[in-house]
Design a protein around this motif. Structure first.
Motif, PDB file in Angstrom:
ATOM      1  N   MET A   1       0.846  -1.195   0.000  1.00 15.59           N
ATOM      2  CA  MET A   1       0.000   0.000   0.000  1.00 15.59           C
ATOM      3  C   MET A   1       0.883   1.247   0.000  1.00 15.59           C
ATOM      4  N   ARG A   2       0.562   2.204  -0.865  1.00 11.50           N
ATOM      5  CA  ARG A   2       1.339   3.431  -0.936  1.00 11.50           C
ATOM      6  C   ARG A   2       1.123   4.270   0.311  1.00 11.50           C
ATOM      7  N   LYS A   3       2.210   4.823   0.805  1.00 12.51           N
ATOM      8  CA  LYS A   3       2.126   5.644   2.005  1.00 12.51           C
ATOM      9  C   LYS A   3       1.551   7.016   1.665  1.00 12.51           C
ATOM     10  N   LYS A   4       0.689   7.493   2.561  1.00  9.49           N
ATOM     11  CA  LYS A   4       0.106   8.824   2.437  1.00  9.49           C
ATOM     12  C   LYS A   4       0.346   9.569   3.743  1.00  9.49           C
ATOM     13  N   ALA A   5       0.484  10.877   3.635  1.00  7.74           N
ATOM     14  CA  ALA A   5       0.806  11.673   4.820  1.00  7.74           C
ATOM     15  C   ALA A   5      -0.173  12.819   5.000  1.00  7.74           C
ATOM     16  N   SER A   6      -0.321  13.229   6.252  1.00  6.00           N
ATOM     17  CA  SER A   6      -1.056  14.443   6.603  1.00  6.00           C
ATOM     18  C   SER A   6      -0.131  15.346   7.398  1.00  6.00           C
ATOM     19  N   ILE A  36       6.194   9.674  -0.969  1.00  5.85           N
ATOM     20  CA  ILE A  36       5.050   9.723  -0.053  1.00  5.85           C
ATOM     21  C   ILE A  36       4.226  10.959  -0.385  1.00  5.85           C
ATOM     22  N   LEU A  37       2.969  10.756  -0.693  1.00  4.68           N
ATOM     23  CA  LEU A  37       2.100  11.854  -1.111  1.00  4.68           C
ATOM     24  C   LEU A  37       1.391  12.460   0.095  1.00  4.68           C
ATOM     25  N   THR A  38       1.457  13.780   0.213  1.00  6.11           N
ATOM     26  CA  THR A  38       0.697  14.484   1.246  1.00  6.11           C
ATOM     27  C   THR A  38      -0.737  14.661   0.755  1.00  6.11           C
ATOM     28  N   VAL A  39      -1.690  14.094   1.485  1.00  2.00           N
ATOM     29  CA  VAL A  39      -3.089  14.143   1.057  1.00  2.00           C
ATOM     30  C   VAL A  39      -3.910  15.148   1.854  1.00  2.00           C
ATOM     31  N   LYS A  61      -7.174   9.291   6.995  1.00  2.00           N
ATOM     32  CA  LYS A  61      -6.764   9.601   5.630  1.00  2.00           C
ATOM     33  C   LYS A  61      -5.351   9.155   5.286  1.00  2.00           C
ATOM     34  N   SER A  62      -4.505   8.908   6.288  1.00  2.00           N
ATOM     35  CA  SER A  62      -3.084   8.725   5.977  1.00  2.00           C
ATOM     36  C   SER A  62      -2.401   7.763   6.933  1.00  2.00           C
ATOM     37  N   ASN A  63      -1.190   7.342   6.519  1.00  2.77           N
ATOM     38  CA  ASN A  63      -0.364   6.453   7.338  1.00  2.77           C
ATOM     39  C   ASN A  63       0.568   7.225   8.258  1.00  2.77           C
ATOM     40  N   GLU A 170      10.319   4.519   3.479  1.00  2.84           N
ATOM     41  CA  GLU A 170      10.351   4.433   2.024  1.00  2.84           C
ATOM     42  C   GLU A 170       8.934   4.436   1.469  1.00  2.84           C
ATOM     43  N   GLY A 171       8.743   5.162   0.404  1.00  4.79           N
ATOM     44  CA  GLY A 171       7.469   5.163  -0.293  1.00  4.79           C
ATOM     45  C   GLY A 171       7.643   4.611  -1.692  1.00  4.79           C
ATOM     46  N   SER A 172       6.596   4.695  -2.470  1.00  6.45           N
ATOM     47  CA  SER A 172       6.658   4.286  -3.875  1.00  6.45           C
ATOM     48  C   SER A 172       6.919   5.533  -4.698  1.00  6.45           C
ATOM     49  N   ILE A 173       8.148   5.676  -5.170  1.00  5.66           N
ATOM     50  CA  ILE A 173       8.532   6.913  -5.841  1.00  5.66           C
ATOM     51  C   ILE A 173       7.918   6.958  -7.240  1.00  5.66           C
ATOM     52  N   PRO A 174       7.088   7.966  -7.524  1.00  7.41           N
ATOM     53  CA  PRO A 174       6.454   8.051  -8.843  1.00  7.41           C
ATOM     54  C   PRO A 174       7.399   8.628  -9.886  1.00  7.41           C
ATOM     55  N   VAL A 175       7.057   8.387 -11.141  1.00  8.11           N
ATOM     56  CA  VAL A 175       7.765   9.022 -12.245  1.00  8.11           C
ATOM     57  C   VAL A 175       7.118  10.387 -12.467  1.00  8.11           C
ATOM     58  N   THR A 176       7.926  11.435 -12.542  1.00  8.18           N
ATOM     59  CA  THR A 176       7.377  12.775 -12.756  1.00  8.18           C
ATOM     60  C   THR A 176       8.066  13.437 -13.944  1.00  8.18           C
ATOM     61  N   THR A 177       7.298  14.203 -14.682  1.00 12.33           N
ATOM     62  CA  THR A 177       7.837  14.999 -15.783  1.00 12.33           C
ATOM     63  C   THR A 177       7.213  16.383 -15.720  1.00 12.33           C
ATOM     64  N   LEU A 178       8.041  17.406 -15.872  1.00 12.58           N
ATOM     65  CA  LEU A 178       7.561  18.783 -15.893  1.00 12.58           C
ATOM     66  C   LEU A 178       7.611  19.311 -17.316  1.00 12.58           C
TER      67      LEU A 178
END
Length: 402
Positions: A1-6, A36-39, A61-63, A170-178
């Motif tokens: 499960m992907r980690k989420k933060a508040s 880790i995504l801040t939700v 909402k978060s871990n 450790e989280g699941s690092i996403p691929v990002t492009t700007l």
């Protein structure tokens, strides 16, 4: 499960506007780098019931729940005590922390009040990170599969402890492009994406409008989907996209000018030297930038750049033909390969029938061709100047690219 933060920023001073909450931005960025995504991000007062309500909401909402503020020694610093009560745990005094707090005051020759010893207390069953520049440690406690971390609100103290907190997480690092764009409105991009892009692509595109344009960030854990989104945007908005990385337009244009051995000169009216400023912000720009003229008055346009008086009288200084003559004139004046120009109405005054506020003509003269484009940019005055300078540099990019 992907980690989420508040992130919960606690402090009356934040809500009263006395300080700006930069901590939450710092935390969200550092977490994102770890995948880790801040939700949720909240700002709440130093009140027990508000802290408890925020904790209940964020734990659903978060871990990971991170709080900032309220760890000081005074009566209004209630974060630690409130969270301890919320979890049904006691506060315990830690000898090492007690020695650190006492030594902190001794080293500075400052008398210590008994109230400061409260900063040597942590929640039963928690661990702490020593604060090397203050007296309030960070406190981390596991609650089942969730983690609550408390940090002081002083930014410098948070910064020095946060990397230590992230160790082992450790989280699941996403691929990002700007993708950086200019010359097109956020709403126009959004409407085209909504009309033509598959739903799965729409969901991974994030929009960040600025005065210089609109940044599009693609965030996905699926590499193939991320590539599909990039290709869709490049196909749809290719002329407006000037960079696929964290580079400004002047850097991109500078690289192109240097690589091709092309020189440039500028003639500015409404932008007041901003185009030249952007160009010379790039180290080594003397390799390709010859010089510029801020021809603000009609007299300077005529005497320095060779703009024809008859054209100004007939069409006005803010016109396609004057922009053209300015670009061609400055190219000849400096014997440059490229000449560029701006002339417009930055506001808030100067509007005339057929010539609204924000109207700007921009021209690029290269080889035997001069291209002129007309845009109407949004106020205020500074925004018009920034948008016009950026748009013009993108015109240069398109001309060089061919």
């Amino acid at each position: 499960m992907r980690k989420k933060a508040s992130v919960i920023a606690i402090g009356n001073e934040i809500l009263m506007g006395e300080i700006t909450d930069t901590n939450s931005t710092f935390i969200s960025r550092k977490l994102f780098e770890k995948g880790i995504l801040t939700v949720v991000r909240l700002q709440i007062p130093d009140k027990r019931e508000d802290i408890e309500q925020a904790l209940r909401f964020c734990m659903e909402k978060s871990n990971i729940i991170i709080t900032t503020g309220g760890l000081g020694p005074t009566n209004d610093d209630i974060t630690k005590k409130t969270i301890a009560n919320f979890l049904g745990r006691d506060l315990v005094l830690v000898d090492d922390l007690k020695n650190w707090v006492e030594g902190f005051f001794q080293r500075r020759g400052i008398p210590m009040s008994d109230v400061n010893l409260s900063q040597a207390e942590i929640i039963e069953g928690s661990r702490y990170i020593m604060n090397p520049i203050g007296t309030a440690p960070a406190i981390i406690i596991n609650v089942g599969k969730k983690k609550i971390a408390m940090f002081p609100g002083v930014p410098s103290e948070l910064y020095v402890m946060f990397d230590k907190f992230l160790e082992g997480i450790e989280g699941s690092i996403p691929v990002t492009t700007l993708l950086r764009t200019t010359g097109i409105a956020e709403s126009d991009i959004y409407n085209e994406v909504k009309k033509d892009a598959p739903q799965k692509i729409q969901k991974i595109i994030y929009y960040y409008p600025t005065w210089r344009g609109v940044d599009l960030r693609i965030v996905s854990y699926d590499i193939d989907l991320q590539k599909d989104a990039v290709n869709f945007l490049k196909h749809k908005f290719g002329n407006y996209i000037y960079s696929l990385e964290e580079k400004e337009i002047e850097e991109i244009v500078g690289i192109m000018l240097r690589n091709k051995g092309i020189s440039i000169s500028v003639a500015e009216s409404c932008t007041g030297g901003l185009v030249a400023d952007y160009i010379t912000d790039v180290p080594g720009s003397s390799d390709y930038f010859i010089g510029g003229v801020v021809a603000y008055s009609n007299k300077s346009k005529i005497n320095i750049l060779g703009v024809r008086q008859n054209d100004i009288d007939r069409f006005g200084a803010v016109s396609e033909i004057v922009a053209r003559e300015m670009a061609e004139g400055v190219k000849s004046l400096f014997n440059a390969d490229i000449g560029v120009s701006t002339t417009g109405i930055a506001g808030p005054t100067g509007e005339r029938p057929g010539k609204p506020l924000g109207l700007v003509y921009m021209a690029v003269s290269y080889k035997n061709e001069t291209i002129v484009k007309k845009q109407i940019f949004l106020s205020p005055r500074k925004r018009v100047k920034v948008a016009a300078a950026t748009f013009l540099l993108n015109m240069v990019r398109e001309v060089i690219k061919g």
